[in-house]
Design a protein around this motif. Structure first.
Motif, PDB file in Angstrom:
ATOM      1  N   ASP A   1       9.308  -7.517  25.407  1.00 36.60           N
ATOM      2  CA  ASP A   1      10.724  -8.189  25.921  1.00 36.60           C
ATOM      3  C   ASP A   1      11.893  -8.097  24.792  1.00 36.60           C
ATOM      4  O   ASP A   1      13.045  -7.762  24.729  1.00 36.60           O
ATOM      5  CB  ASP A   1      10.618  -9.744  26.436  1.00 36.60           C
ATOM      6  CG  ASP A   1       9.903  -9.600  28.318  1.00 36.60           C
ATOM      7  OD1 ASP A   1       9.604  -9.311  28.590  1.00 36.60           O
ATOM      8  OD2 ASP A   1       9.746 -11.064  28.217  1.00 36.60           O
ATOM      9  N   SER A   2      11.043  -9.349  23.841  1.00 44.78           N
ATOM     10  CA  SER A   2      11.771  -8.836  22.152  1.00 44.78           C
ATOM     11  C   SER A   2      12.126  -7.107  21.918  1.00 44.78           C
ATOM     12  O   SER A   2      13.041  -7.144  21.581  1.00 44.78           O
ATOM     13  CB  SER A   2      11.093  -8.953  21.099  1.00 44.78           C
ATOM     14  OG  SER A   2      11.763  -9.031  20.003  1.00 44.78           O
ATOM     15  N   LEU A   3      11.685  -6.541  22.100  1.00 41.80           N
ATOM     16  CA  LEU A   3      12.219  -5.208  21.671  1.00 41.80           C
ATOM     17  C   LEU A   3      13.191  -4.764  22.532  1.00 41.80           C
ATOM     18  O   LEU A   3      13.953  -3.658  22.790  1.00 41.80           O
ATOM     19  CB  LEU A   3      10.967  -3.938  22.029  1.00 41.80           C
ATOM     20  CG  LEU A   3      10.917  -2.519  22.085  1.00 41.80           C
ATOM     21  CD1 LEU A   3      11.507  -2.364  20.747  1.00 41.80           C
ATOM     22  CD2 LEU A   3       9.091  -1.767  22.287  1.00 41.80           C
ATOM     23  N   THR A   4      12.731  -4.346  24.271  1.00 43.15           N
ATOM     24  CA  THR A   4      13.927  -4.202  24.610  1.00 43.15           C
ATOM     25  C   THR A   4      14.767  -5.589  24.384  1.00 43.15           C
ATOM     26  O   THR A   4      16.352  -3.972  24.853  1.00 43.15           O
ATOM     27  CB  THR A   4      13.525  -4.917  26.608  1.00 43.15           C
ATOM     28  OG1 THR A   4      12.117  -4.420  26.362  1.00 43.15           O
ATOM     29  CG2 THR A   4      14.417  -4.250  27.268  1.00 43.15           C
ATOM     30  N   ALA A   5      15.457  -6.142  23.748  1.00 40.27           N
ATOM     31  CA  ALA A   5      16.442  -7.191  23.659  1.00 40.27           C
ATOM     32  C   ALA A   5      16.474  -6.633  22.837  1.00 40.27           C
ATOM     33  O   ALA A   5      18.111  -5.954  23.053  1.00 40.27           O
ATOM     34  CB  ALA A   5      16.555  -8.591  23.634  1.00 40.27           C
TER      35      ALA A   5
END
Length: 695
Positions: free
Chosen positions: A628-632
């Motif tokens: 999730d952090s990578l996508t955001a």
């Protein structure tokens, strides 16, 4: 003949090039040198003939750009009239005491026949002509040219974007695009030049009044003081000469002004003014019938000119009857096909022929869109789809399957659906006869009409009628017709799903095509080193990431080199990408020596390496929080990159490239992931943002 030849400057294009300088020198000479009366007659006659030629040329002009030299003609004709005024004034003042023919037969004819030899009538007629020319014709034509110039300049960005969209969709070639861009620029320059040239005509009208007053006053002084004429004789003699001189100049000026109004006020069409008048003003018999009834009713009122009104009513009624009869005969001449006999079909047993194969590419249209795809009606969409397939083959590197088109009554009348292997991948609506005004983000206003979005790229848009097309372009909208909307949407979907369109049959056709030039390369590779299925998977992997496969020679040579070491399509794809690195970078950064890219934060890069070692290249070992952090973080960096006007490219170490490309492709299809090994040594790298700096 006999060895005699004309000099080079007197023949061909050189002689035409000397025409303009010779005319300018002649006009300047007329202002300085005295001219005899006969020469004045010749020049005045030429001025009238020139005005008539210009008027007739403007009436038979189809587009304003067909008479692009008109602003220059307007200037030259104005200067010619002023030169003649100066030359005739000299003759009037020096020889006017000798009689009304002192300044030539043309001025004498205008002074006697047109105004009856009465200088009072002449003054009134001259003032009326000047007022008509100055306040009505010239002022109106100048206003139209001014508005036309402003709208043409405002519409230039939208028209240029529409040309670029047609070029990118394969609807036109580079030569047609260059010609259309030139026409757009010339149109703006033409209306701007007409706006400026109309000021010459207004100035000419004012100069005509002043010159006439000066001739009358100067003639009275010369006649009374130098030639001892009585006041009445001098007034009549010099006034007739001055008014005749003014009318000789003002009538051609009025003709030229009318021509200018005709050129700038007409709407673009494939007919000249005469064809438009006859085809539109007298095309409906109902209008002529009603007009004939009204005129005939006025003719029977006591006190009215009965003969004139009733005769005109009869002519209009007869014309309406002939038009209605001609339309009825044309309708009856259309053959009507006899109804087909209705026979009940016999029931047949099911066979293998009833199983129809699924079309690789399909286009289904509602019944209102059938004219776009009907050969009998010269469907423009068929031609555009051919252009799309040709452009796709030239850019991507293989020929896409043909598009099977059919009508579908289950769709809305103006709806269409694009299917890939029987599954819908895109749909939308297009309205025949209307235009889609797409907002590229820099429009100057809003348009009335149903709001929608561009089906290809999701930009806000509005469907407008044809009458609003020019206004929409002037406001900065990109305006396209219904056929272009569908063609652009299909081109976008074909490019997006290129990897799914490349089947084994297409791969074999590619090999057969390349085998004609490099038979040994193909023979040694398939199936000795890699199988056809592995080659297909490698090519599909490249297409899925937006890499074109035009350079098949490099691809096959790389597979021949590394195929004996591994048969993993993903590993082979990475090796091929390194070999195609220069082409990939050129595709993303055309002509740039410095590459503005995004990179990973060191801590995030280390975490991703650990996740890849735990779960492989599919990212199965990546924790949900890290994912999730990578996508955001990637979405934020891509937005920043696009706001800066740069291509969203993420540069990562080679082991992480496949993992990140697959993981981020679904959420960010516009993002391209490159490895350090794919960057040519001649390119420099500039990091514009860091992904995961806050992770």
């Amino acid at each position: 003949m006999n060895g005699f030849a004309l000099p080079a400057w007197m023949t061909g294009a050189n002689s035409r090039a000397l025409a303009a300088p010779a005319l300018i020198v002649m006009m300047l000479a007329m202002m300085v040198l005295p001219l005899p009366a006969f020469v004045l007659d010749v020049f005045f006659s030429f001025n009238i003939a020139l005005a008539i030629i210009v008027l007739l040329t403007s009436l038979y002009t189809v587009k304003p750009l067909d008479f692009m030299v008109f602003p220059t003609v307007l200037l030259v004709s104005t200067m010619l009239r002023l030169s003649l005024n100066v030359a005739s004034t000299r003759v009037v003042l020096t020889e006017g005491h000798t009689g009304p023919d002192a300044a030539g037969k043309v001025i004498e004819a205008f002074g006697h026949f047109l105004i009856g030899g009465n200088y009072t009538v002449g003054i009134v007629v001259f003032i009326i002509l000047t007022i008509i020319n100055f306040t009505v014709v010239t002022k109106g034509a100048g206003r139209i040219a001014e508005v036309g110039a402003r709208f043409a300049l405002d519409a230039m960005p939208g028209k240029q974007m529409a040309i670029d969209a047609d070029l990118n969709a394969g609807l036109i070639g580079e030569q047609d695009a260059r010609r259309r861009r030139t026409e757009v620029a010339q149109e703006a320059e033409f209306y701007g030049a007409m706006d400026g040239a109309s000021k010459y005509v207004r100035g000419d009208a004012i100069a005509g009044i002043l010159v006439t007053v000066i001739n009358i006053v100067g003639g009275l002084v010369v006649g009374l003081v130098q030639h001892d004429l009585d006041f009445a004789g001098a007034l009549k003699n010099y006034t007739l000469l001055a008014i005749g001189d003014g009318l000789v100049a003002q009538i051609p000026s009025l003709i030229i002004s009318v021509a200018a109004g005709v050129v700038v006020s007409r709407v673009a069409s494939e007919q000249d003014i005469g064809g438009q008048l006859v085809g539109q003003l007298f095309a409906k018999p109902q209008v002529l019938y009603v007009t004939a009834g009204i005129i005939g009713g006025m003719g029977v009122i006591p006190g009215m000119p009965h003969v004139a009104f009733i005769m005109l009513a009869a002519i209009l009624g007869g014309g309406a009857y002939l038009l209605a009869k001609r339309a009825r005969m044309a309708l009856e001449a259309v053959p009507v096909a006899p109804p087909a006999p209705t026979t009940l079909p016999e029931s047949e047993e099911a066979t293998w022929q009833d199983i129809a194969p699924v079309d690789t590419l399909g286009l289904e249209v509602g019944y209102r869109l059938i004219p776009l795809v009907d050969k009998a009606q010269s469907g423009e969409l068929l031609r555009r789809i051919k252009g799309i397939r040709k452009k796709f083959a030239q850019e991507v590197g293989f020929l896409s399957p043909p598009v099977h088109i059919r009508d579908n009554l289950e769709l809305r009348p103006s709806a269409y659906r694009i299917a890939l292997k029987g599954v819908e991948v895109g749909a939308g609506e297009a309205f025949v006869g209307q235009y889609l005004a797409i907002n590229p983000g820099m429009v100057s206003g809003t348009l009335p009409g149903p709001a929608t979005t561009d089906p290809a790229f999701g930009l806000p848009a509005v469907w407008v009628d044809g009458a609003m097309r020019e206004q929409a372009q002037a406001m900065g909208y990109t305006v396209v017709d219904a056929g272009t909307v569908i063609a652009t949407h299909m081109n976008h979907l074909i490019t997006t799903h290129a990897s799914e369109l490349l089947g084994r049959q297409e791969v074999q056709q590619l090999l057969d095509h390349l085998g004609k030039e490099s038979p040994k390369l193909v023979e040694d590779l398939v199936p000795k080193v890699v199988s056809l299925s592995i080659l297909q998977k490698v090519l599909q992997n490249l297409l899925a990431e937006g890499v074109h496969i035009r350079d098949m020679r490099t691809i096959l040579e790389t597979l021949s080199e590394f195929g004996p070491q591994t048969q993993d399509p993903n590993d082979l794809t990475s090796m091929v990408r390194v070999a195609l690195g220069r082409a990939i970078v050129q595709q993303l950064f055309p002509g740039a020596s410095e590459l503005s890219v995004m990179t990973l934060d060191t801590r995030l890069e280390r975490l991703l390496m650990q996740a890849m070692q735990a779960g492989g290249t599919d990212g199965a070992g990546m924790e949900p929080g890290l994912a999730d952090s990578l996508t955001a973080q990637a979405e934020k960096a891509v937005r920043q990159q696009e706001q800066l006007g740069m291509a969203p490219v993420l540069l990562v170490p080679a082991p992480l490239r496949t993992l990140l490309s697959r993981f981020l492709r679904r959420a960010l299809p516009q993002l391209r992931v490159l490895s350090h090994a794919e960057i040519p040594e001649t390119k420099t790298i500039r990091v514009t943002s860091l992904v995961g700096g806050q992770a």
